[in-house]
Write a protein that holds these residues in place. Structure first.
Motif, PDB file in Angstrom:
ATOM      1  N   MET A  33       0.837  -1.176   0.000  1.00 30.56           N
ATOM      2  CA  MET A  33       0.000   0.000   0.000  1.00 30.56           C
ATOM      3  C   MET A  33       0.887   1.247   0.000  1.00 30.56           C
ATOM      4  O   MET A  33       1.914   1.288   0.648  1.00 30.56           O
ATOM      5  CB  MET A  33      -0.887   0.013   1.241  1.00 30.56           C
ATOM      6  CG  MET A  33      -1.743  -1.212   1.447  1.00 30.56           C
ATOM      7  SD  MET A  33      -3.479  -1.104   1.035  1.00 30.56           S
ATOM      8  CE  MET A  33      -3.956   0.540   1.300  1.00 30.56           C
ATOM      9  N   LYS A  34       0.467   2.228  -0.734  1.00 29.49           N
ATOM     10  CA  LYS A  34       1.116   3.547  -0.780  1.00 29.49           C
ATOM     11  C   LYS A  34       2.551   3.489  -1.309  1.00 29.49           C
ATOM     12  O   LYS A  34       3.393   4.255  -0.895  1.00 29.49           O
ATOM     13  CB  LYS A  34       1.112   4.202   0.604  1.00 29.49           C
ATOM     14  CG  LYS A  34      -0.223   4.190   1.298  1.00 29.49           C
ATOM     15  CD  LYS A  34      -1.055   5.348   0.884  1.00 29.49           C
ATOM     16  CE  LYS A  34      -2.276   5.418   1.785  1.00 29.49           C
ATOM     17  NZ  LYS A  34      -3.510   5.570   1.119  1.00 29.49           N
ATOM     18  N   VAL A  35       2.834   2.544  -2.207  1.00 27.28           N
ATOM     19  CA  VAL A  35       4.172   2.465  -2.792  1.00 27.28           C
ATOM     20  C   VAL A  35       4.117   2.546  -4.318  1.00 27.28           C
ATOM     21  O   VAL A  35       5.065   2.163  -4.987  1.00 27.28           O
ATOM     22  CB  VAL A  35       4.918   1.178  -2.351  1.00 27.28           C
ATOM     23  CG1 VAL A  35       5.250   1.197  -0.886  1.00 27.28           C
ATOM     24  CG2 VAL A  35       4.128  -0.062  -2.718  1.00 27.28           C
ATOM     25  N   ALA A  36       3.031   3.066  -4.854  1.00 26.69           N
ATOM     26  CA  ALA A  36       2.866   3.139  -6.311  1.00 26.69           C
ATOM     27  C   ALA A  36       3.984   3.949  -6.949  1.00 26.69           C
ATOM     28  O   ALA A  36       4.501   3.568  -8.012  1.00 26.69           O
ATOM     29  CB  ALA A  36       1.509   3.734  -6.652  1.00 26.69           C
ATOM     30  N   GLU A  37       4.380   5.066  -6.314  1.00 30.53           N
ATOM     31  CA  GLU A  37       5.437   5.905  -6.878  1.00 30.53           C
ATOM     32  C   GLU A  37       6.756   5.142  -6.962  1.00 30.53           C
ATOM     33  O   GLU A  37       7.507   5.281  -7.919  1.00 30.53           O
ATOM     34  CB  GLU A  37       5.627   7.176  -6.039  1.00 30.53           C
ATOM     35  CG  GLU A  37       4.439   8.123  -6.062  1.00 30.53           C
ATOM     36  CD  GLU A  37       3.359   7.752  -5.050  1.00 30.53           C
ATOM     37  OE1 GLU A  37       3.603   6.891  -4.177  1.00 30.53           O
ATOM     38  OE2 GLU A  37       2.263   8.317  -5.144  1.00 30.53           O
ATOM     39  N   LEU A  38       7.038   4.337  -5.962  1.00 33.23           N
ATOM     40  CA  LEU A  38       8.256   3.537  -5.971  1.00 33.23           C
ATOM     41  C   LEU A  38       8.238   2.544  -7.128  1.00 33.23           C
ATOM     42  O   LEU A  38       9.224   2.397  -7.856  1.00 33.23           O
ATOM     43  CB  LEU A  38       8.419   2.801  -4.638  1.00 33.23           C
ATOM     44  CG  LEU A  38       9.619   1.870  -4.524  1.00 33.23           C
ATOM     45  CD1 LEU A  38      10.921   2.662  -4.579  1.00 33.23           C
ATOM     46  CD2 LEU A  38       9.540   1.073  -3.245  1.00 33.23           C
ATOM     47  N   PHE A  39       7.128   1.872  -7.331  1.00 33.86           N
ATOM     48  CA  PHE A  39       7.026   0.900  -8.412  1.00 33.86           C
ATOM     49  C   PHE A  39       7.088   1.564  -9.779  1.00 33.86           C
ATOM     50  O   PHE A  39       7.588   0.967 -10.738  1.00 33.86           O
ATOM     51  CB  PHE A  39       5.743   0.080  -8.285  1.00 33.86           C
ATOM     52  CG  PHE A  39       5.788  -0.912  -7.162  1.00 33.86           C
ATOM     53  CD1 PHE A  39       6.861  -1.759  -7.003  1.00 33.86           C
ATOM     54  CD2 PHE A  39       4.743  -1.003  -6.269  1.00 33.86           C
ATOM     55  CE1 PHE A  39       6.912  -2.679  -5.969  1.00 33.86           C
ATOM     56  CE2 PHE A  39       4.775  -1.913  -5.230  1.00 33.86           C
ATOM     57  CZ  PHE A  39       5.862  -2.758  -5.078  1.00 33.86           C
ATOM     58  N   GLU A  40       6.576   2.780  -9.884  1.00 35.65           N
ATOM     59  CA  GLU A  40       6.603   3.475 -11.171  1.00 35.65           C
ATOM     60  C   GLU A  40       8.015   3.857 -11.590  1.00 35.65           C
ATOM     61  O   GLU A  40       8.280   4.076 -12.767  1.00 35.65           O
ATOM     62  CB  GLU A  40       5.703   4.706 -11.117  1.00 35.65           C
ATOM     63  CG  GLU A  40       4.227   4.345 -11.088  1.00 35.65           C
ATOM     64  CD  GLU A  40       3.318   5.530 -10.830  1.00 35.65           C
ATOM     65  OE1 GLU A  40       3.818   6.681 -10.761  1.00 35.65           O
ATOM     66  OE2 GLU A  40       2.112   5.313 -10.691  1.00 35.65           O
ATOM     67  N   THR A  41       8.945   3.940 -10.648  1.00 33.13           N
ATOM     68  CA  THR A  41      10.333   4.259 -10.993  1.00 33.13           C
ATOM     69  C   THR A  41      11.081   3.053 -11.552  1.00 33.13           C
ATOM     70  O   THR A  41      12.139   3.208 -12.139  1.00 33.13           O
ATOM     71  CB  THR A  41      11.096   4.786  -9.764  1.00 33.13           C
ATOM     72  OG1 THR A  41      11.154   3.768  -8.763  1.00 33.13           O
ATOM     73  CG2 THR A  41      10.439   6.039  -9.216  1.00 33.13           C
ATOM     74  N   MET A  42      10.545   1.870 -11.376  1.00 30.94           N
ATOM     75  CA  MET A  42      11.196   0.654 -11.869  1.00 30.94           C
ATOM     76  C   MET A  42      10.941   0.479 -13.361  1.00 30.94           C
ATOM     77  O   MET A  42       9.978   0.988 -13.906  1.00 30.94           O
ATOM     78  CB  MET A  42      10.673  -0.557 -11.101  1.00 30.94           C
ATOM     79  CG  MET A  42      11.012  -0.538  -9.648  1.00 30.94           C
ATOM     80  SD  MET A  42      10.339  -2.010  -8.867  1.00 30.94           S
ATOM     81  CE  MET A  42      10.893  -1.762  -7.215  1.00 30.94           C
ATOM     82  N   ASP A  43      11.820  -0.280 -13.981  1.00 31.27           N
ATOM     83  CA  ASP A  43      11.719  -0.517 -15.417  1.00 31.27           C
ATOM     84  C   ASP A  43      10.836  -1.738 -15.699  1.00 31.27           C
ATOM     85  O   ASP A  43      11.239  -2.661 -16.406  1.00 31.27           O
ATOM     86  CB  ASP A  43      13.115  -0.712 -15.999  1.00 31.27           C
ATOM     87  CG  ASP A  43      13.097  -0.690 -17.515  1.00 31.27           C
ATOM     88  OD1 ASP A  43      12.186  -0.063 -18.081  1.00 31.27           O
ATOM     89  OD2 ASP A  43      13.992  -1.317 -18.113  1.00 31.27           O
ATOM     90  N   VAL A  44       9.641  -1.722 -15.128  1.00 31.89           N
ATOM     91  CA  VAL A  44       8.675  -2.799 -15.326  1.00 31.89           C
ATOM     92  C   VAL A  44       7.348  -2.146 -15.712  1.00 31.89           C
ATOM     93  O   VAL A  44       6.942  -1.164 -15.098  1.00 31.89           O
ATOM     94  CB  VAL A  44       8.512  -3.646 -14.039  1.00 31.89           C
ATOM     95  CG1 VAL A  44       7.457  -4.712 -14.223  1.00 31.89           C
ATOM     96  CG2 VAL A  44       9.831  -4.276 -13.638  1.00 31.89           C
ATOM     97  N   SER A  45       6.693  -2.714 -16.699  1.00 30.58           N
ATOM     98  CA  SER A  45       5.449  -2.113 -17.172  1.00 30.58           C
ATOM     99  C   SER A  45       4.328  -2.279 -16.148  1.00 30.58           C
ATOM    100  O   SER A  45       4.373  -3.165 -15.279  1.00 30.58           O
ATOM    101  CB  SER A  45       5.026  -2.741 -18.503  1.00 30.58           C
ATOM    102  OG  SER A  45       4.621  -4.085 -18.296  1.00 30.58           O
ATOM    103  N   LEU A  46       3.332  -1.437 -16.273  1.00 29.05           N
ATOM    104  CA  LEU A  46       2.158  -1.516 -15.404  1.00 29.05           C
ATOM    105  C   LEU A  46       1.486  -2.878 -15.538  1.00 29.05           C
ATOM    106  O   LEU A  46       1.077  -3.474 -14.543  1.00 29.05           O
ATOM    107  CB  LEU A  46       1.170  -0.400 -15.772  1.00 29.05           C
ATOM    108  CG  LEU A  46      -0.173  -0.420 -15.048  1.00 29.05           C
ATOM    109  CD1 LEU A  46       0.035  -0.108 -13.572  1.00 29.05           C
ATOM    110  CD2 LEU A  46      -1.122   0.562 -15.673  1.00 29.05           C
TER     111      LEU A  46
END
Length: 171
Positions: free
Chosen positions: A1-14
């Motif tokens: 929860m509340k880590v969407a920004e962290l995941f968006e910085t990774m080189d993995v697609s949605l």
């Protein structure tokens, strides 16, 4: 929860993140259920002394439990994206009781005897003639329809969730 920004910085697609969460959710729910049901399989094997119990058990697990788990996992990922998690948890508990456990309820309409029952009771009854006192006779075609509907709705929910999340990223 509340880590969407962290995941968006990774080189993995949605899409990969979403399907990774989905598969992880499925595995997290399938493993304990499979282990508990394996105890019953062990008891049946001990009583019958037939190795045929193992493939039949695995087939029954895949046919009865997995479609409902696919259905519930999809909604469990999608609903908290559009509503607060405590509200979803409260609504899910009510839905599970209403949609799966009120089998003999005649007053309140329920999903428990329909092809949308994720507990697998309609599938088990149609394929293996279980719970005939509660559900009556379920034709095999209803079991097949239940499997198709549960899996199809889960796929549609995941597709809609992916599109919603993409839309949310740009707005």
């Amino acid at each position: 929860m509340k880590v969407a920004e962290l995941f968006e910085t990774m080189d993995v697609s949605l899409r990969m993140r979403l399907w990774g969460k989905y598969v992880g959710t499925l595995i997290a729910t399938c493993v304990p259920l499979f282990l508990v049901l394996s105890i019953f399989m062990g008891y049946i094997y001990a009583a019958s002394q037939s190795l045929l119990v193992i493939p039949l058990f695995v087939l029954a697990f895949l046919v009865i439990a997995v479609p409902g788990l696919l259905f519930v996992a999809a909604f469990s990922l999608a609903c908290p994206m559009v509503m607060p998690v405590p509200l979803y948890q409260f609504l899910f508990a009510g839905y599970w009781l209403w949609g799966n456990l009120f089998l003999k309820q005649q007053v309140l309409p329920t999903l428990s005897r329909t092809i949308l029952t994720p507990s697998g009771s309609v599938i088990a009854n149609g394929f293996f003639s279980t719970n005939t006192e509660i559900l009556g006779t379920t034709p095999v075609s209803a079991s097949i329809a239940s499997m198709i509907v549960l899996v199809s709705v889960a796929a549609m929910v995941m597709i809609a969730l992916e599109r919603f999340l993409k839309w949310q990223q740009f707005h």
